[in-house]
Design an enzyme around this catalytic site. Structure first.
Site, short mmCIF file in Angstrom:
data_model
loop_
_atom_site.label_atom_id
_atom_site.label_comp_id
_atom_site.label_asym_id
_atom_site.label_seq_id
_atom_site.Cartn_x
_atom_site.Cartn_y
_atom_site.Cartn_z
N TYR A 54 8.94 -13.43 -20.10
CA TYR A 54 9.92 -12.48 -19.60
C TYR A 54 10.73 -13.01 -18.41
O TYR A 54 10.27 -13.79 -17.61
CB TYR A 54 9.22 -11.18 -19.18
N HIS A 77 0.77 5.81 -1.00
CA HIS A 77 0.08 7.01 -1.47
C HIS A 77 0.93 7.68 -2.56
O HIS A 77 1.02 8.90 -2.61
CB HIS A 77 -0.14 8.00 -0.32
N HIS A 84 0.84 -1.20 0.00
CA HIS A 84 0.00 0.00 0.00
C HIS A 84 0.88 1.24 0.00
O HIS A 84 1.81 1.34 0.79
CB HIS A 84 -0.88 0.01 1.25
N ASP A 86 2.11 -5.08 -20.65
CA ASP A 86 2.94 -6.16 -20.11
C ASP A 86 2.57 -6.49 -18.67
O ASP A 86 2.29 -7.64 -18.33
CB ASP A 86 4.43 -5.75 -20.08
N HIS A 93 -7.72 8.00 -2.04
CA HIS A 93 -6.87 7.41 -1.03
C HIS A 93 -5.46 7.12 -1.56
O HIS A 93 -4.54 7.89 -1.29
CB HIS A 93 -7.56 6.13 -0.50
#
Lengths: 218, 218, 218, 218
Positions: free
Chosen positions: A212, A95, A93, A118, A158
């Site tokens: 990849y 910001h 998480h 991709d 958020h």
């Protein structure tokens, strides 16, 4: 467990390196393989002070199992994801600026870069506005990402949550999410980016997921 | 006193780390607990050269009490804040780019991010245009922030002042202020951010002030 | 001479630190006190490799006097400034992003920040488009800055030149020029910055030139 | 060969230093003088872990000749360039933000800065949209750059490829490409940059190719 503690502690340095976080506003977690537990950042501790030892272990309801500090205030959201998406081994998480700016407008990031095709296989979607304090954020993440190719969701007003097969993959998704959020933002400032045909997005996504990177070591 | 000197000297590194200052254009101060004194950056000294020893001590009228250097040219503003807001233990001043850009337009930063609701409890307000040299800047800060949830004020055509219970809290407010100033700016470049309902802002602010971070050690 | 070599070599690190230059595209020079000479960066040498020893010494016509490398390709412009502005002891040239963007539009940066009034005493002016290879650039700098408070000039479609009483002052002007170029740019992206009254600009400039920073050591 | 391995490994640090890449999304290669071989980054390996030893050697069809890792997923494009442009000794690929934003709009960067005239001799052109997996990207690069002064091409919706006489020159072109992409973007945000006359562009390009930098050592 020791390895997961070390990996989660160290991976926070990638959030700092790529400028995705300021102060203590972002966190990484990683599922403990074979156990109903995950390792997460302690709350309000600065990135410089993170060590394998001060990481916190929680069960899948978000209860503290091991650790001297309180777990991240985002623990309930991480726990909800682990409880409901068994294939997920890592959650991040942040910001980060550009992704959060798209989130503030409640606008998905359109897939106009091959690197986005991709990594995310299409647009990066927006999840609902949700308050901290119960399962609302976790539910918003899971409902948005379930069945979606994207490993990143922009939670409205958020910030970003990303998921991955392990903590490192989730961190990579967070880094790439901010990178494409910024590039598409900059592109849009002076006009309209050209679209990529859905067929081409599909081909790029399929190739990247299957070809990849390094295969097995030899 | 020794601790406050060390803390104030070290906290300037956070202004540098987060890119809030260039050259010598920003300063941190901290109140000395139990005395009518505060510690502040010496004027015109580069951030690399700051040590606990070359910090300057002033009384609450801004007079030099201890130190080999002249105090920061912003000392009068810091002193006015300490004199008039007894609960304040730290003050920070920067010309950080995005916050100063809002200040140049004389425009408050609207509260469209949950992180802003958490830290500032609403918009970040604008203070008056005020010249350096007397108490005008200090008065502008105090009149704007008194009774406001925000710990940051955008002084018109000038820059940011933040306050906190101690120097570290004021530095955190300065870091968060620039972070949200940048994110909301970027969001606004491509449209209108979605508003957050006042009720939700209130809930977020209340929770963050009372729940976030580490409780007492155990 | 040894001191000037060391100072000029070291000051290039400030251009790097503040992101004013990439690769080898920027240079600092300093006049040798009491002699018709100045020290300048060698051409095409990377910032990491600069030492007091590989700095180059030129006379005021820009001829190489001392050094193993060719002088910066901008040497003629520096020389012209030293020849025509005897009070100048340092010159800096960069292509810093925001200042060069104003220069690409041929638009002066309006004085809408108190920090700009302090350092530049008004707007930062634009000089003419001029090709490298003769005295055109030097003339453009001198004609624009002579009798102007600003120590920085935006050379059209090119970049910035700054002057100062010594090399350090010119570097400070280059750092502050980019800082205000960026902040005013960002302010203008979302509307019109508020003007500062000429009287207030005058007062700020006068005070900063006469009061700021450390007085004589004691 | 040892030298080329070391040079290619080290030059990736410049991509990191100038913020042209995140995670593993960018690569440098260098032709081995006198052999039909080139050295390139291994796929999916982080920039911190690159050493001369883990670099990969390929032939001009992109087949792995030497190395414990798979070559970069962009190897086919590098190989095509070396096969078809014998004067090229280095190739760089990045998704740097501002250049990729121009690429996302399919818009060439106009030559409105003297630094651009110096390095690129005119605008930086756009190449076609091309999928990874065959020679399409390589063909797009070669067709766009053949006979063009620019050493950089913006591949539509993708990113940048640059070429040079050796790997270092190609890295320099990648750094300068992002720098001018950013400055021209910023200039355009607030109006129209002033054009530079074609004659002046020609003079600047000619001078820079023939006069700039250190001559032979002495």
């Amino acid at each position: 467990m020791k390895n997961i503690r070390a990996a989660v502690a160290e991976l926070h340095a990638e959030l700092v390196r790529y400028g995705l976080v300021v102060w203590t506003a972002g966190n990484v977690s990683g599922r403990v393989p074979g156990e109903d537990l995950f390792v997460i950042k302690p709350s309000g501790v600065s990135y410089d002070e993170l060590t394998p030892e001060n990481m916190v272990v929680c069960d899948l309801d978000g209860n503290l199992v091991e650790g001297e500090h309180a777990p991240s205030s985002d623990t309930a959201a991480h726990a909800y994801v682990y409880r409901n998406l068994p294939e997920v081994g890592g959650v991040v998480h942040t910001h980060s600026t550009y992704a959060s700016a798209w989130a503030a407008r409640g606008e998905a990031i359109p897939c106009v870069l091959t690197a986005m095709a991709d990594e995310f296989g299409g647009e990066i979607p927006v999840g609902p506005f949700a308050l901290i304090g119960d399962d609302s954020i976790g539910q918003g993440i899971v409902e948005t990402l379930k069945g979606h190719r994207s490993k990143a969701v922009l939670m409205q007003n958020h910030g970003v949550f990303t998921i991955g097969k392990d903590a490192k993959a989730a961190v990579k998704a967070a880094v790439m999410c901010e990178d494409v959020a910024r590039t598409v933002h900059v592109a849009r400032q002076l006009g309209d980016p050209l679209p990529i045909a859905q067929d081409d997005i599909d081909r790029l996504y399929d190739r990247y997921q299957n070809v990849y990177g390094q295969r097995s070591p030899r």
